[in-house]
Design an enzyme around this catalytic site. Structure first.
Site, PDB file in Angstrom:
ATOM      1  N   GLU A   1      -6.109   5.543  -3.446  1.00 23.09           N
ATOM      2  CA  GLU A   1      -4.332   4.526  -3.874  1.00 23.09           C
ATOM      3  C   GLU A   1      -4.934   2.865  -4.086  1.00 23.09           C
ATOM      4  O   GLU A   1      -4.182   2.293  -4.981  1.00 23.09           O
ATOM      5  CB  GLU A   1      -3.615   4.882  -2.475  1.00 23.09           C
TER       6      GLU A   1
ATOM      7  N   GLU B   1      -5.890  13.368   1.585  1.00 24.40           N
ATOM      8  CA  GLU B   1      -4.825  14.184   2.595  1.00 24.40           C
ATOM      9  C   GLU B   1      -4.065  16.009   3.449  1.00 24.40           C
ATOM     10  O   GLU B   1      -3.702  15.348   4.516  1.00 24.40           O
ATOM     11  CB  GLU B   1      -3.074  13.120   2.268  1.00 24.40           C
TER      12      GLU B   1
END
Ligand code: 3HC
Ligand code: NAI
Length: 688
Positions: free
Chosen positions: A105, A125
């Site tokens: 990210e 995640e």
């Protein structure tokens, strides 16, 4: 301590170095100086472009998972990425190793991404019960398209540099020095003048997804088909849908809300527990970093039956040379033929290429001559579960194996110390208890004998890693950790039937809890004859199962067992005949039948298992409660989202379990309910 963030300069390009070993996780110690540094460089007139690079073995592997249970500290990762994205000069991430989760990210907050050829990027995640919470669900669809992003996010699987380039997730693969190439790339972009459009402002792929929402929904449905009661995959999908339908700022805000909700929930707590538990499990007392593993290149397997064949494949898949030994040519050809068939099945399902199949097969050869085992570094015995047969094999191995070879047994129940004593080198003997099918199941129980040498354990751990297994070191006892706990619940399965439950009501209680199948479906799949034989050898009986076996109902393979199976089908159909048989047995034994609910079913199956787990800890057969969780999640299908039986017990309340064990012990007087000392202590401490 060295600075976690530093800067070097080349040609007007600032290289921001992150250095937070071992994996550059974005904990507060990294976020804060990075935020400060980016603010400074944004304002610095002498900085024409910025490269973000990492020291050590990898780019940023994510947010710091160990911080999740604690109060958040500013600046948050989304704040850092928002700041990065507000910089008008070109920003480039130079990725080596892994850019995962928050690390990827961060890279998505840059205008451009360049990766080393062996780098991987991904958003894992979901495997921690989360969704990407620092803009990944909003930015990645803008870069690679919504459906492609969904695939990456819901699977959680990292992609290699080549695939990332094809997707558009990275802009280039470095051919030489990664950082030098990233610097010249950044320099060229700065000279080109821009505009440098942040990923968040790129609308083309979102526009395309908005115009074809049906296709997105179809992909979403397929991607979450295997979610099995887990919430995170569903939230991931919702977040990517928001990225298509909402303004970026709203989609980001909603992503954050959902992230926080998941992070603070039970599912993520359980999955994070397992992340650390699996890493903890390989830390074994007496086997420190100074204990060197012996190199293993050539593996011998004795026995090419169900397990031997699978074990041979597991090693061949891991790149090792394998020699399989059988008693005679016929058995050998049967075993090798089954291996070939399994590989061919993978090719036809599309999970293996023809080329890889041939390469793997070429590593496996068969023999009936023990002298072919003489240069093996490791030999795994997988012959019949009979001490006499094991004795012959180990005596022979002791004769032919070279000095220093590790001798392993795949025994499920037998005493490893007795097996080791058949050789003149008991310190080289270890248990390697694989699970069926051995080339698929991740769990490997490594059985530490009384005399197993530390370097033999180190070798077992290193070999497990090399073939992609999740190892847990256990001590010698009947059934080790997994099968011993399984035995503790088995007796009660049958009792529940006799007292009023049906196979399908018991199984439903299990699947509602999150297990992939219940105990009766499992026995039908494994074959009732196997446990029948085991019972006979132990002088034990199970009235219902024994009667089914006497009728030749061995489960799926015979079309009948606790359920009926239509010709060639795997779907269990409740069988009125079996229900009548159970009722007749209850009458015969004078047991009054009554309604039995799901709660009682769970109490009478799970609690004895947990109690046995406590005894296993008490005896030091497992080193930690979390090791037991790793066994059950990876070997027996305990729902990952509940973290394993011992974790679940802690969250559920060990004291509550103790009270119910005492109650059932009072009612039935059965030893499986007698609370273990360790369980009583753990109930008081509210922890194992
Ligand atoms: N946070 C905290 N500790 C971490 C960590 C992380 N993200 N990733 C790894 N570690 C620790 C491990 O616990 C281990 O510690 P130990 O040595 O004390 O046991 C050590 O780093 C080394 O890890 P591995 O043994 O796993 O090392 P490998 O070289 O085998 O693997 C890896 C490296 C592939 C990067 C692997 O560690 C990994 O998959 N890490 C987790 C990646 C991940 O899930 N990232 C997402 C995090 S969540 C997130 O980013 C949320 C965001 O969206 C806001
Ligand atoms: P199997 O019956 O399918 O295979 C055993 C093989 O060993 C046969 O092919 C037989 O010909 C061969 N064999 C017998 N004696 C031999 C000898 N002296 N030399 C060479 N080969 C010989 O049995 P399976 O299921 O593969 O079990 C093997 C071992 O693995 C047992 O100890 C069992 O307890 C253990 N195990 C089995 C699991 C399972 O799910 N089947 C799971 C984990 C362990």
């Amino acid at each position: 301590m060295a600075d976690t963030v530093s800067v070097t300069r080349q040609d007007g390009v600032a290289v921001v170095w992150l250095d937070n070993p071992p994996v550059n996780a974005l904990g507060h110690a990294l976020r804060q100086p990075l935020h400060a540094m980016l603010e400074k460089l944004r304002a610095d007139a002498d900085t024409a472009a910025i490269v973000i690079a990492c020291k050590g073995r990898t780019f940023v592997a994510g947010a710091d998972i160990s911080e999740f249970g604690q109060p958040p500290k500013a600046p948050s990762l989304p704040d850092v990425i928002a700041l990065l994205e507000s910089i008008g000069k070109p920003t480039v991430a130079a990725i080596h190793g892994n850019a995962l989760g928050g690390g990827f990210e961060l890279a998505l907050g840059c205008h451009y991404r360049i990766a080393a050829p062996d780098a991987r990027v991904g958003l894992p995640e979901v495997t921690l019960g989360l969704l990407p919470g620092a803009g990944g669900t909003v930015r990645l669809p803008r870069l690679v398209g919504a459906r492609e992003a969904l695939g990456v996010i819901v699977s959680g699987k990292p992609v290699n540099a080549e695939k990332a380039l094809a997707l558009g997730a990275i802009d280039a693969i470095a051919e030489g020095d990664l950082v030098a190439e990233a610097v010249s790339f950044a320099r060229a972009r700065a000279e080109g003048g821009g505009p440098h459009v942040p990923v968040l402002k790129r609308e083309e792929k979102i526009e395309a997804a908005r115009n074809d929402l049906d296709a997105f929904e179809e992909t979403a449905k397929a991607a979450t088909a295997n979610a099995r009661g887990l919430t995170a995959p569903l939230r991931c999908t919702e977040a990517v849908r928001n990225a298509i339908l909402l303004e970026p700022s709203q989609a980001l805000a909603r992503e954050r809300e959902m992230f926080v909700e998941l992070r603070d929930g039970e599912e993520s707590a359980a999955l994070r527990h397992l992340f650390f538990a699996e890493r903890e499990a390989v830390k074994v007392e007496g086997v420190g970093k100074d204990v060197a593993a012996r190199p293993v290149r050539h593996v011998g397997i004795v026995g090419a039956g169900t397990m031997g064949g699978g074990i041979a494949m597991a090693f061949a898949n891991g790149g090792m040379r394998v020699t399989v030994l059988e008693v005679g040519d016929e058995a050998l050809q049967r075993g090798l033929g089954q291996i070939e068939k399994n590989y061919a099945g993978s090719v036809s399902r599309g999970s293996l290429s023809e080329k890889d199949k041939l390469a793997r097969l070429a590593r496996i050869r068969g023999t009936t001559d023990y002298t072919d085992m003489s240069d093996c570094d490791l030999i795994v015995e997988a012959v019949f579960e009979e001490m006499g047969v094991k004795r012959k094999v180990f005596e022979k191995l002791d004769e032919v194996a070279r000095d220093g070879a590790v001798l392993a047994s795949n025994t499920s129940y037998l005493d490893l110390d007795a097996i080791a004593a058949f050789t003149k080198r008991p310190s080289d003997v270890v248990g390697l208890h694989f699970f069926s099918p051995a080339h698929v199941m991740r769990l490997l129980e490594i059985v530490r004998g009384e005399r197993t040498a530390p370097e033999v354990l180190a070798t077992a751990l290193s070999v497990a890693k090399a073939i992609g297994k999740t190892p847990v070191v256990v001590g010698v006892c009947d059934g080790f950790v997994g099968n011993r706990m399984l035995a503790a619940r088995r007796e009660e399965n049958e009792a529940l039937l006799l007292e009023g439950a049906s196979p399908s009501s018991v199984d439903k209680a299990f699947t509602d809890f999150g297990w992939p199948m219940g105990p009766f479906q499992m026995v039908d799949l494994a074959g009732l004859d196997i446990s029948w034989r085991h019972r006979q050898s132990q002088g034990l009986t199970a009235p219902v199962a024994d009667s089914l076996c006497e009728l030749g109902y061995f489960g799926q393979k015979t079309g009948r067992g606790f359920y009926r199976y239509d010709e060639g089908a795997r779907k269990p159909v409740p069988d009125p005949f079996v229900e009548e048989l159970i009722e007749a047995k209850s009458r015969e034994l004078g047991i009054e039948r009554r309604a039995i609910g799901a709660e009682e079913i769970l109490e009478r199956t799970m609690y004895p298992m947990i109690n046995e787990g406590a005894r296993i800890l008490e005896e030091g057969i497992a080193a930690r409660a979390s090791d037991i969780d790793v066994v059950w999640v990876n070997g027996y299908g305990f729902p990952r989202g509940k973290g394993g039986p011992m974790f679940w017990a802690r969250r559920h309340g060990i004291d509550k379990i103790l009270a119910r064990l005492e109650y059932w012990h009072g009612v039935t007087g059965k030893p499986v309910y007698r609370p273990a000392r360790k369980l009583v202590e753990a109930a008081a401490a509210a922890s194992w």
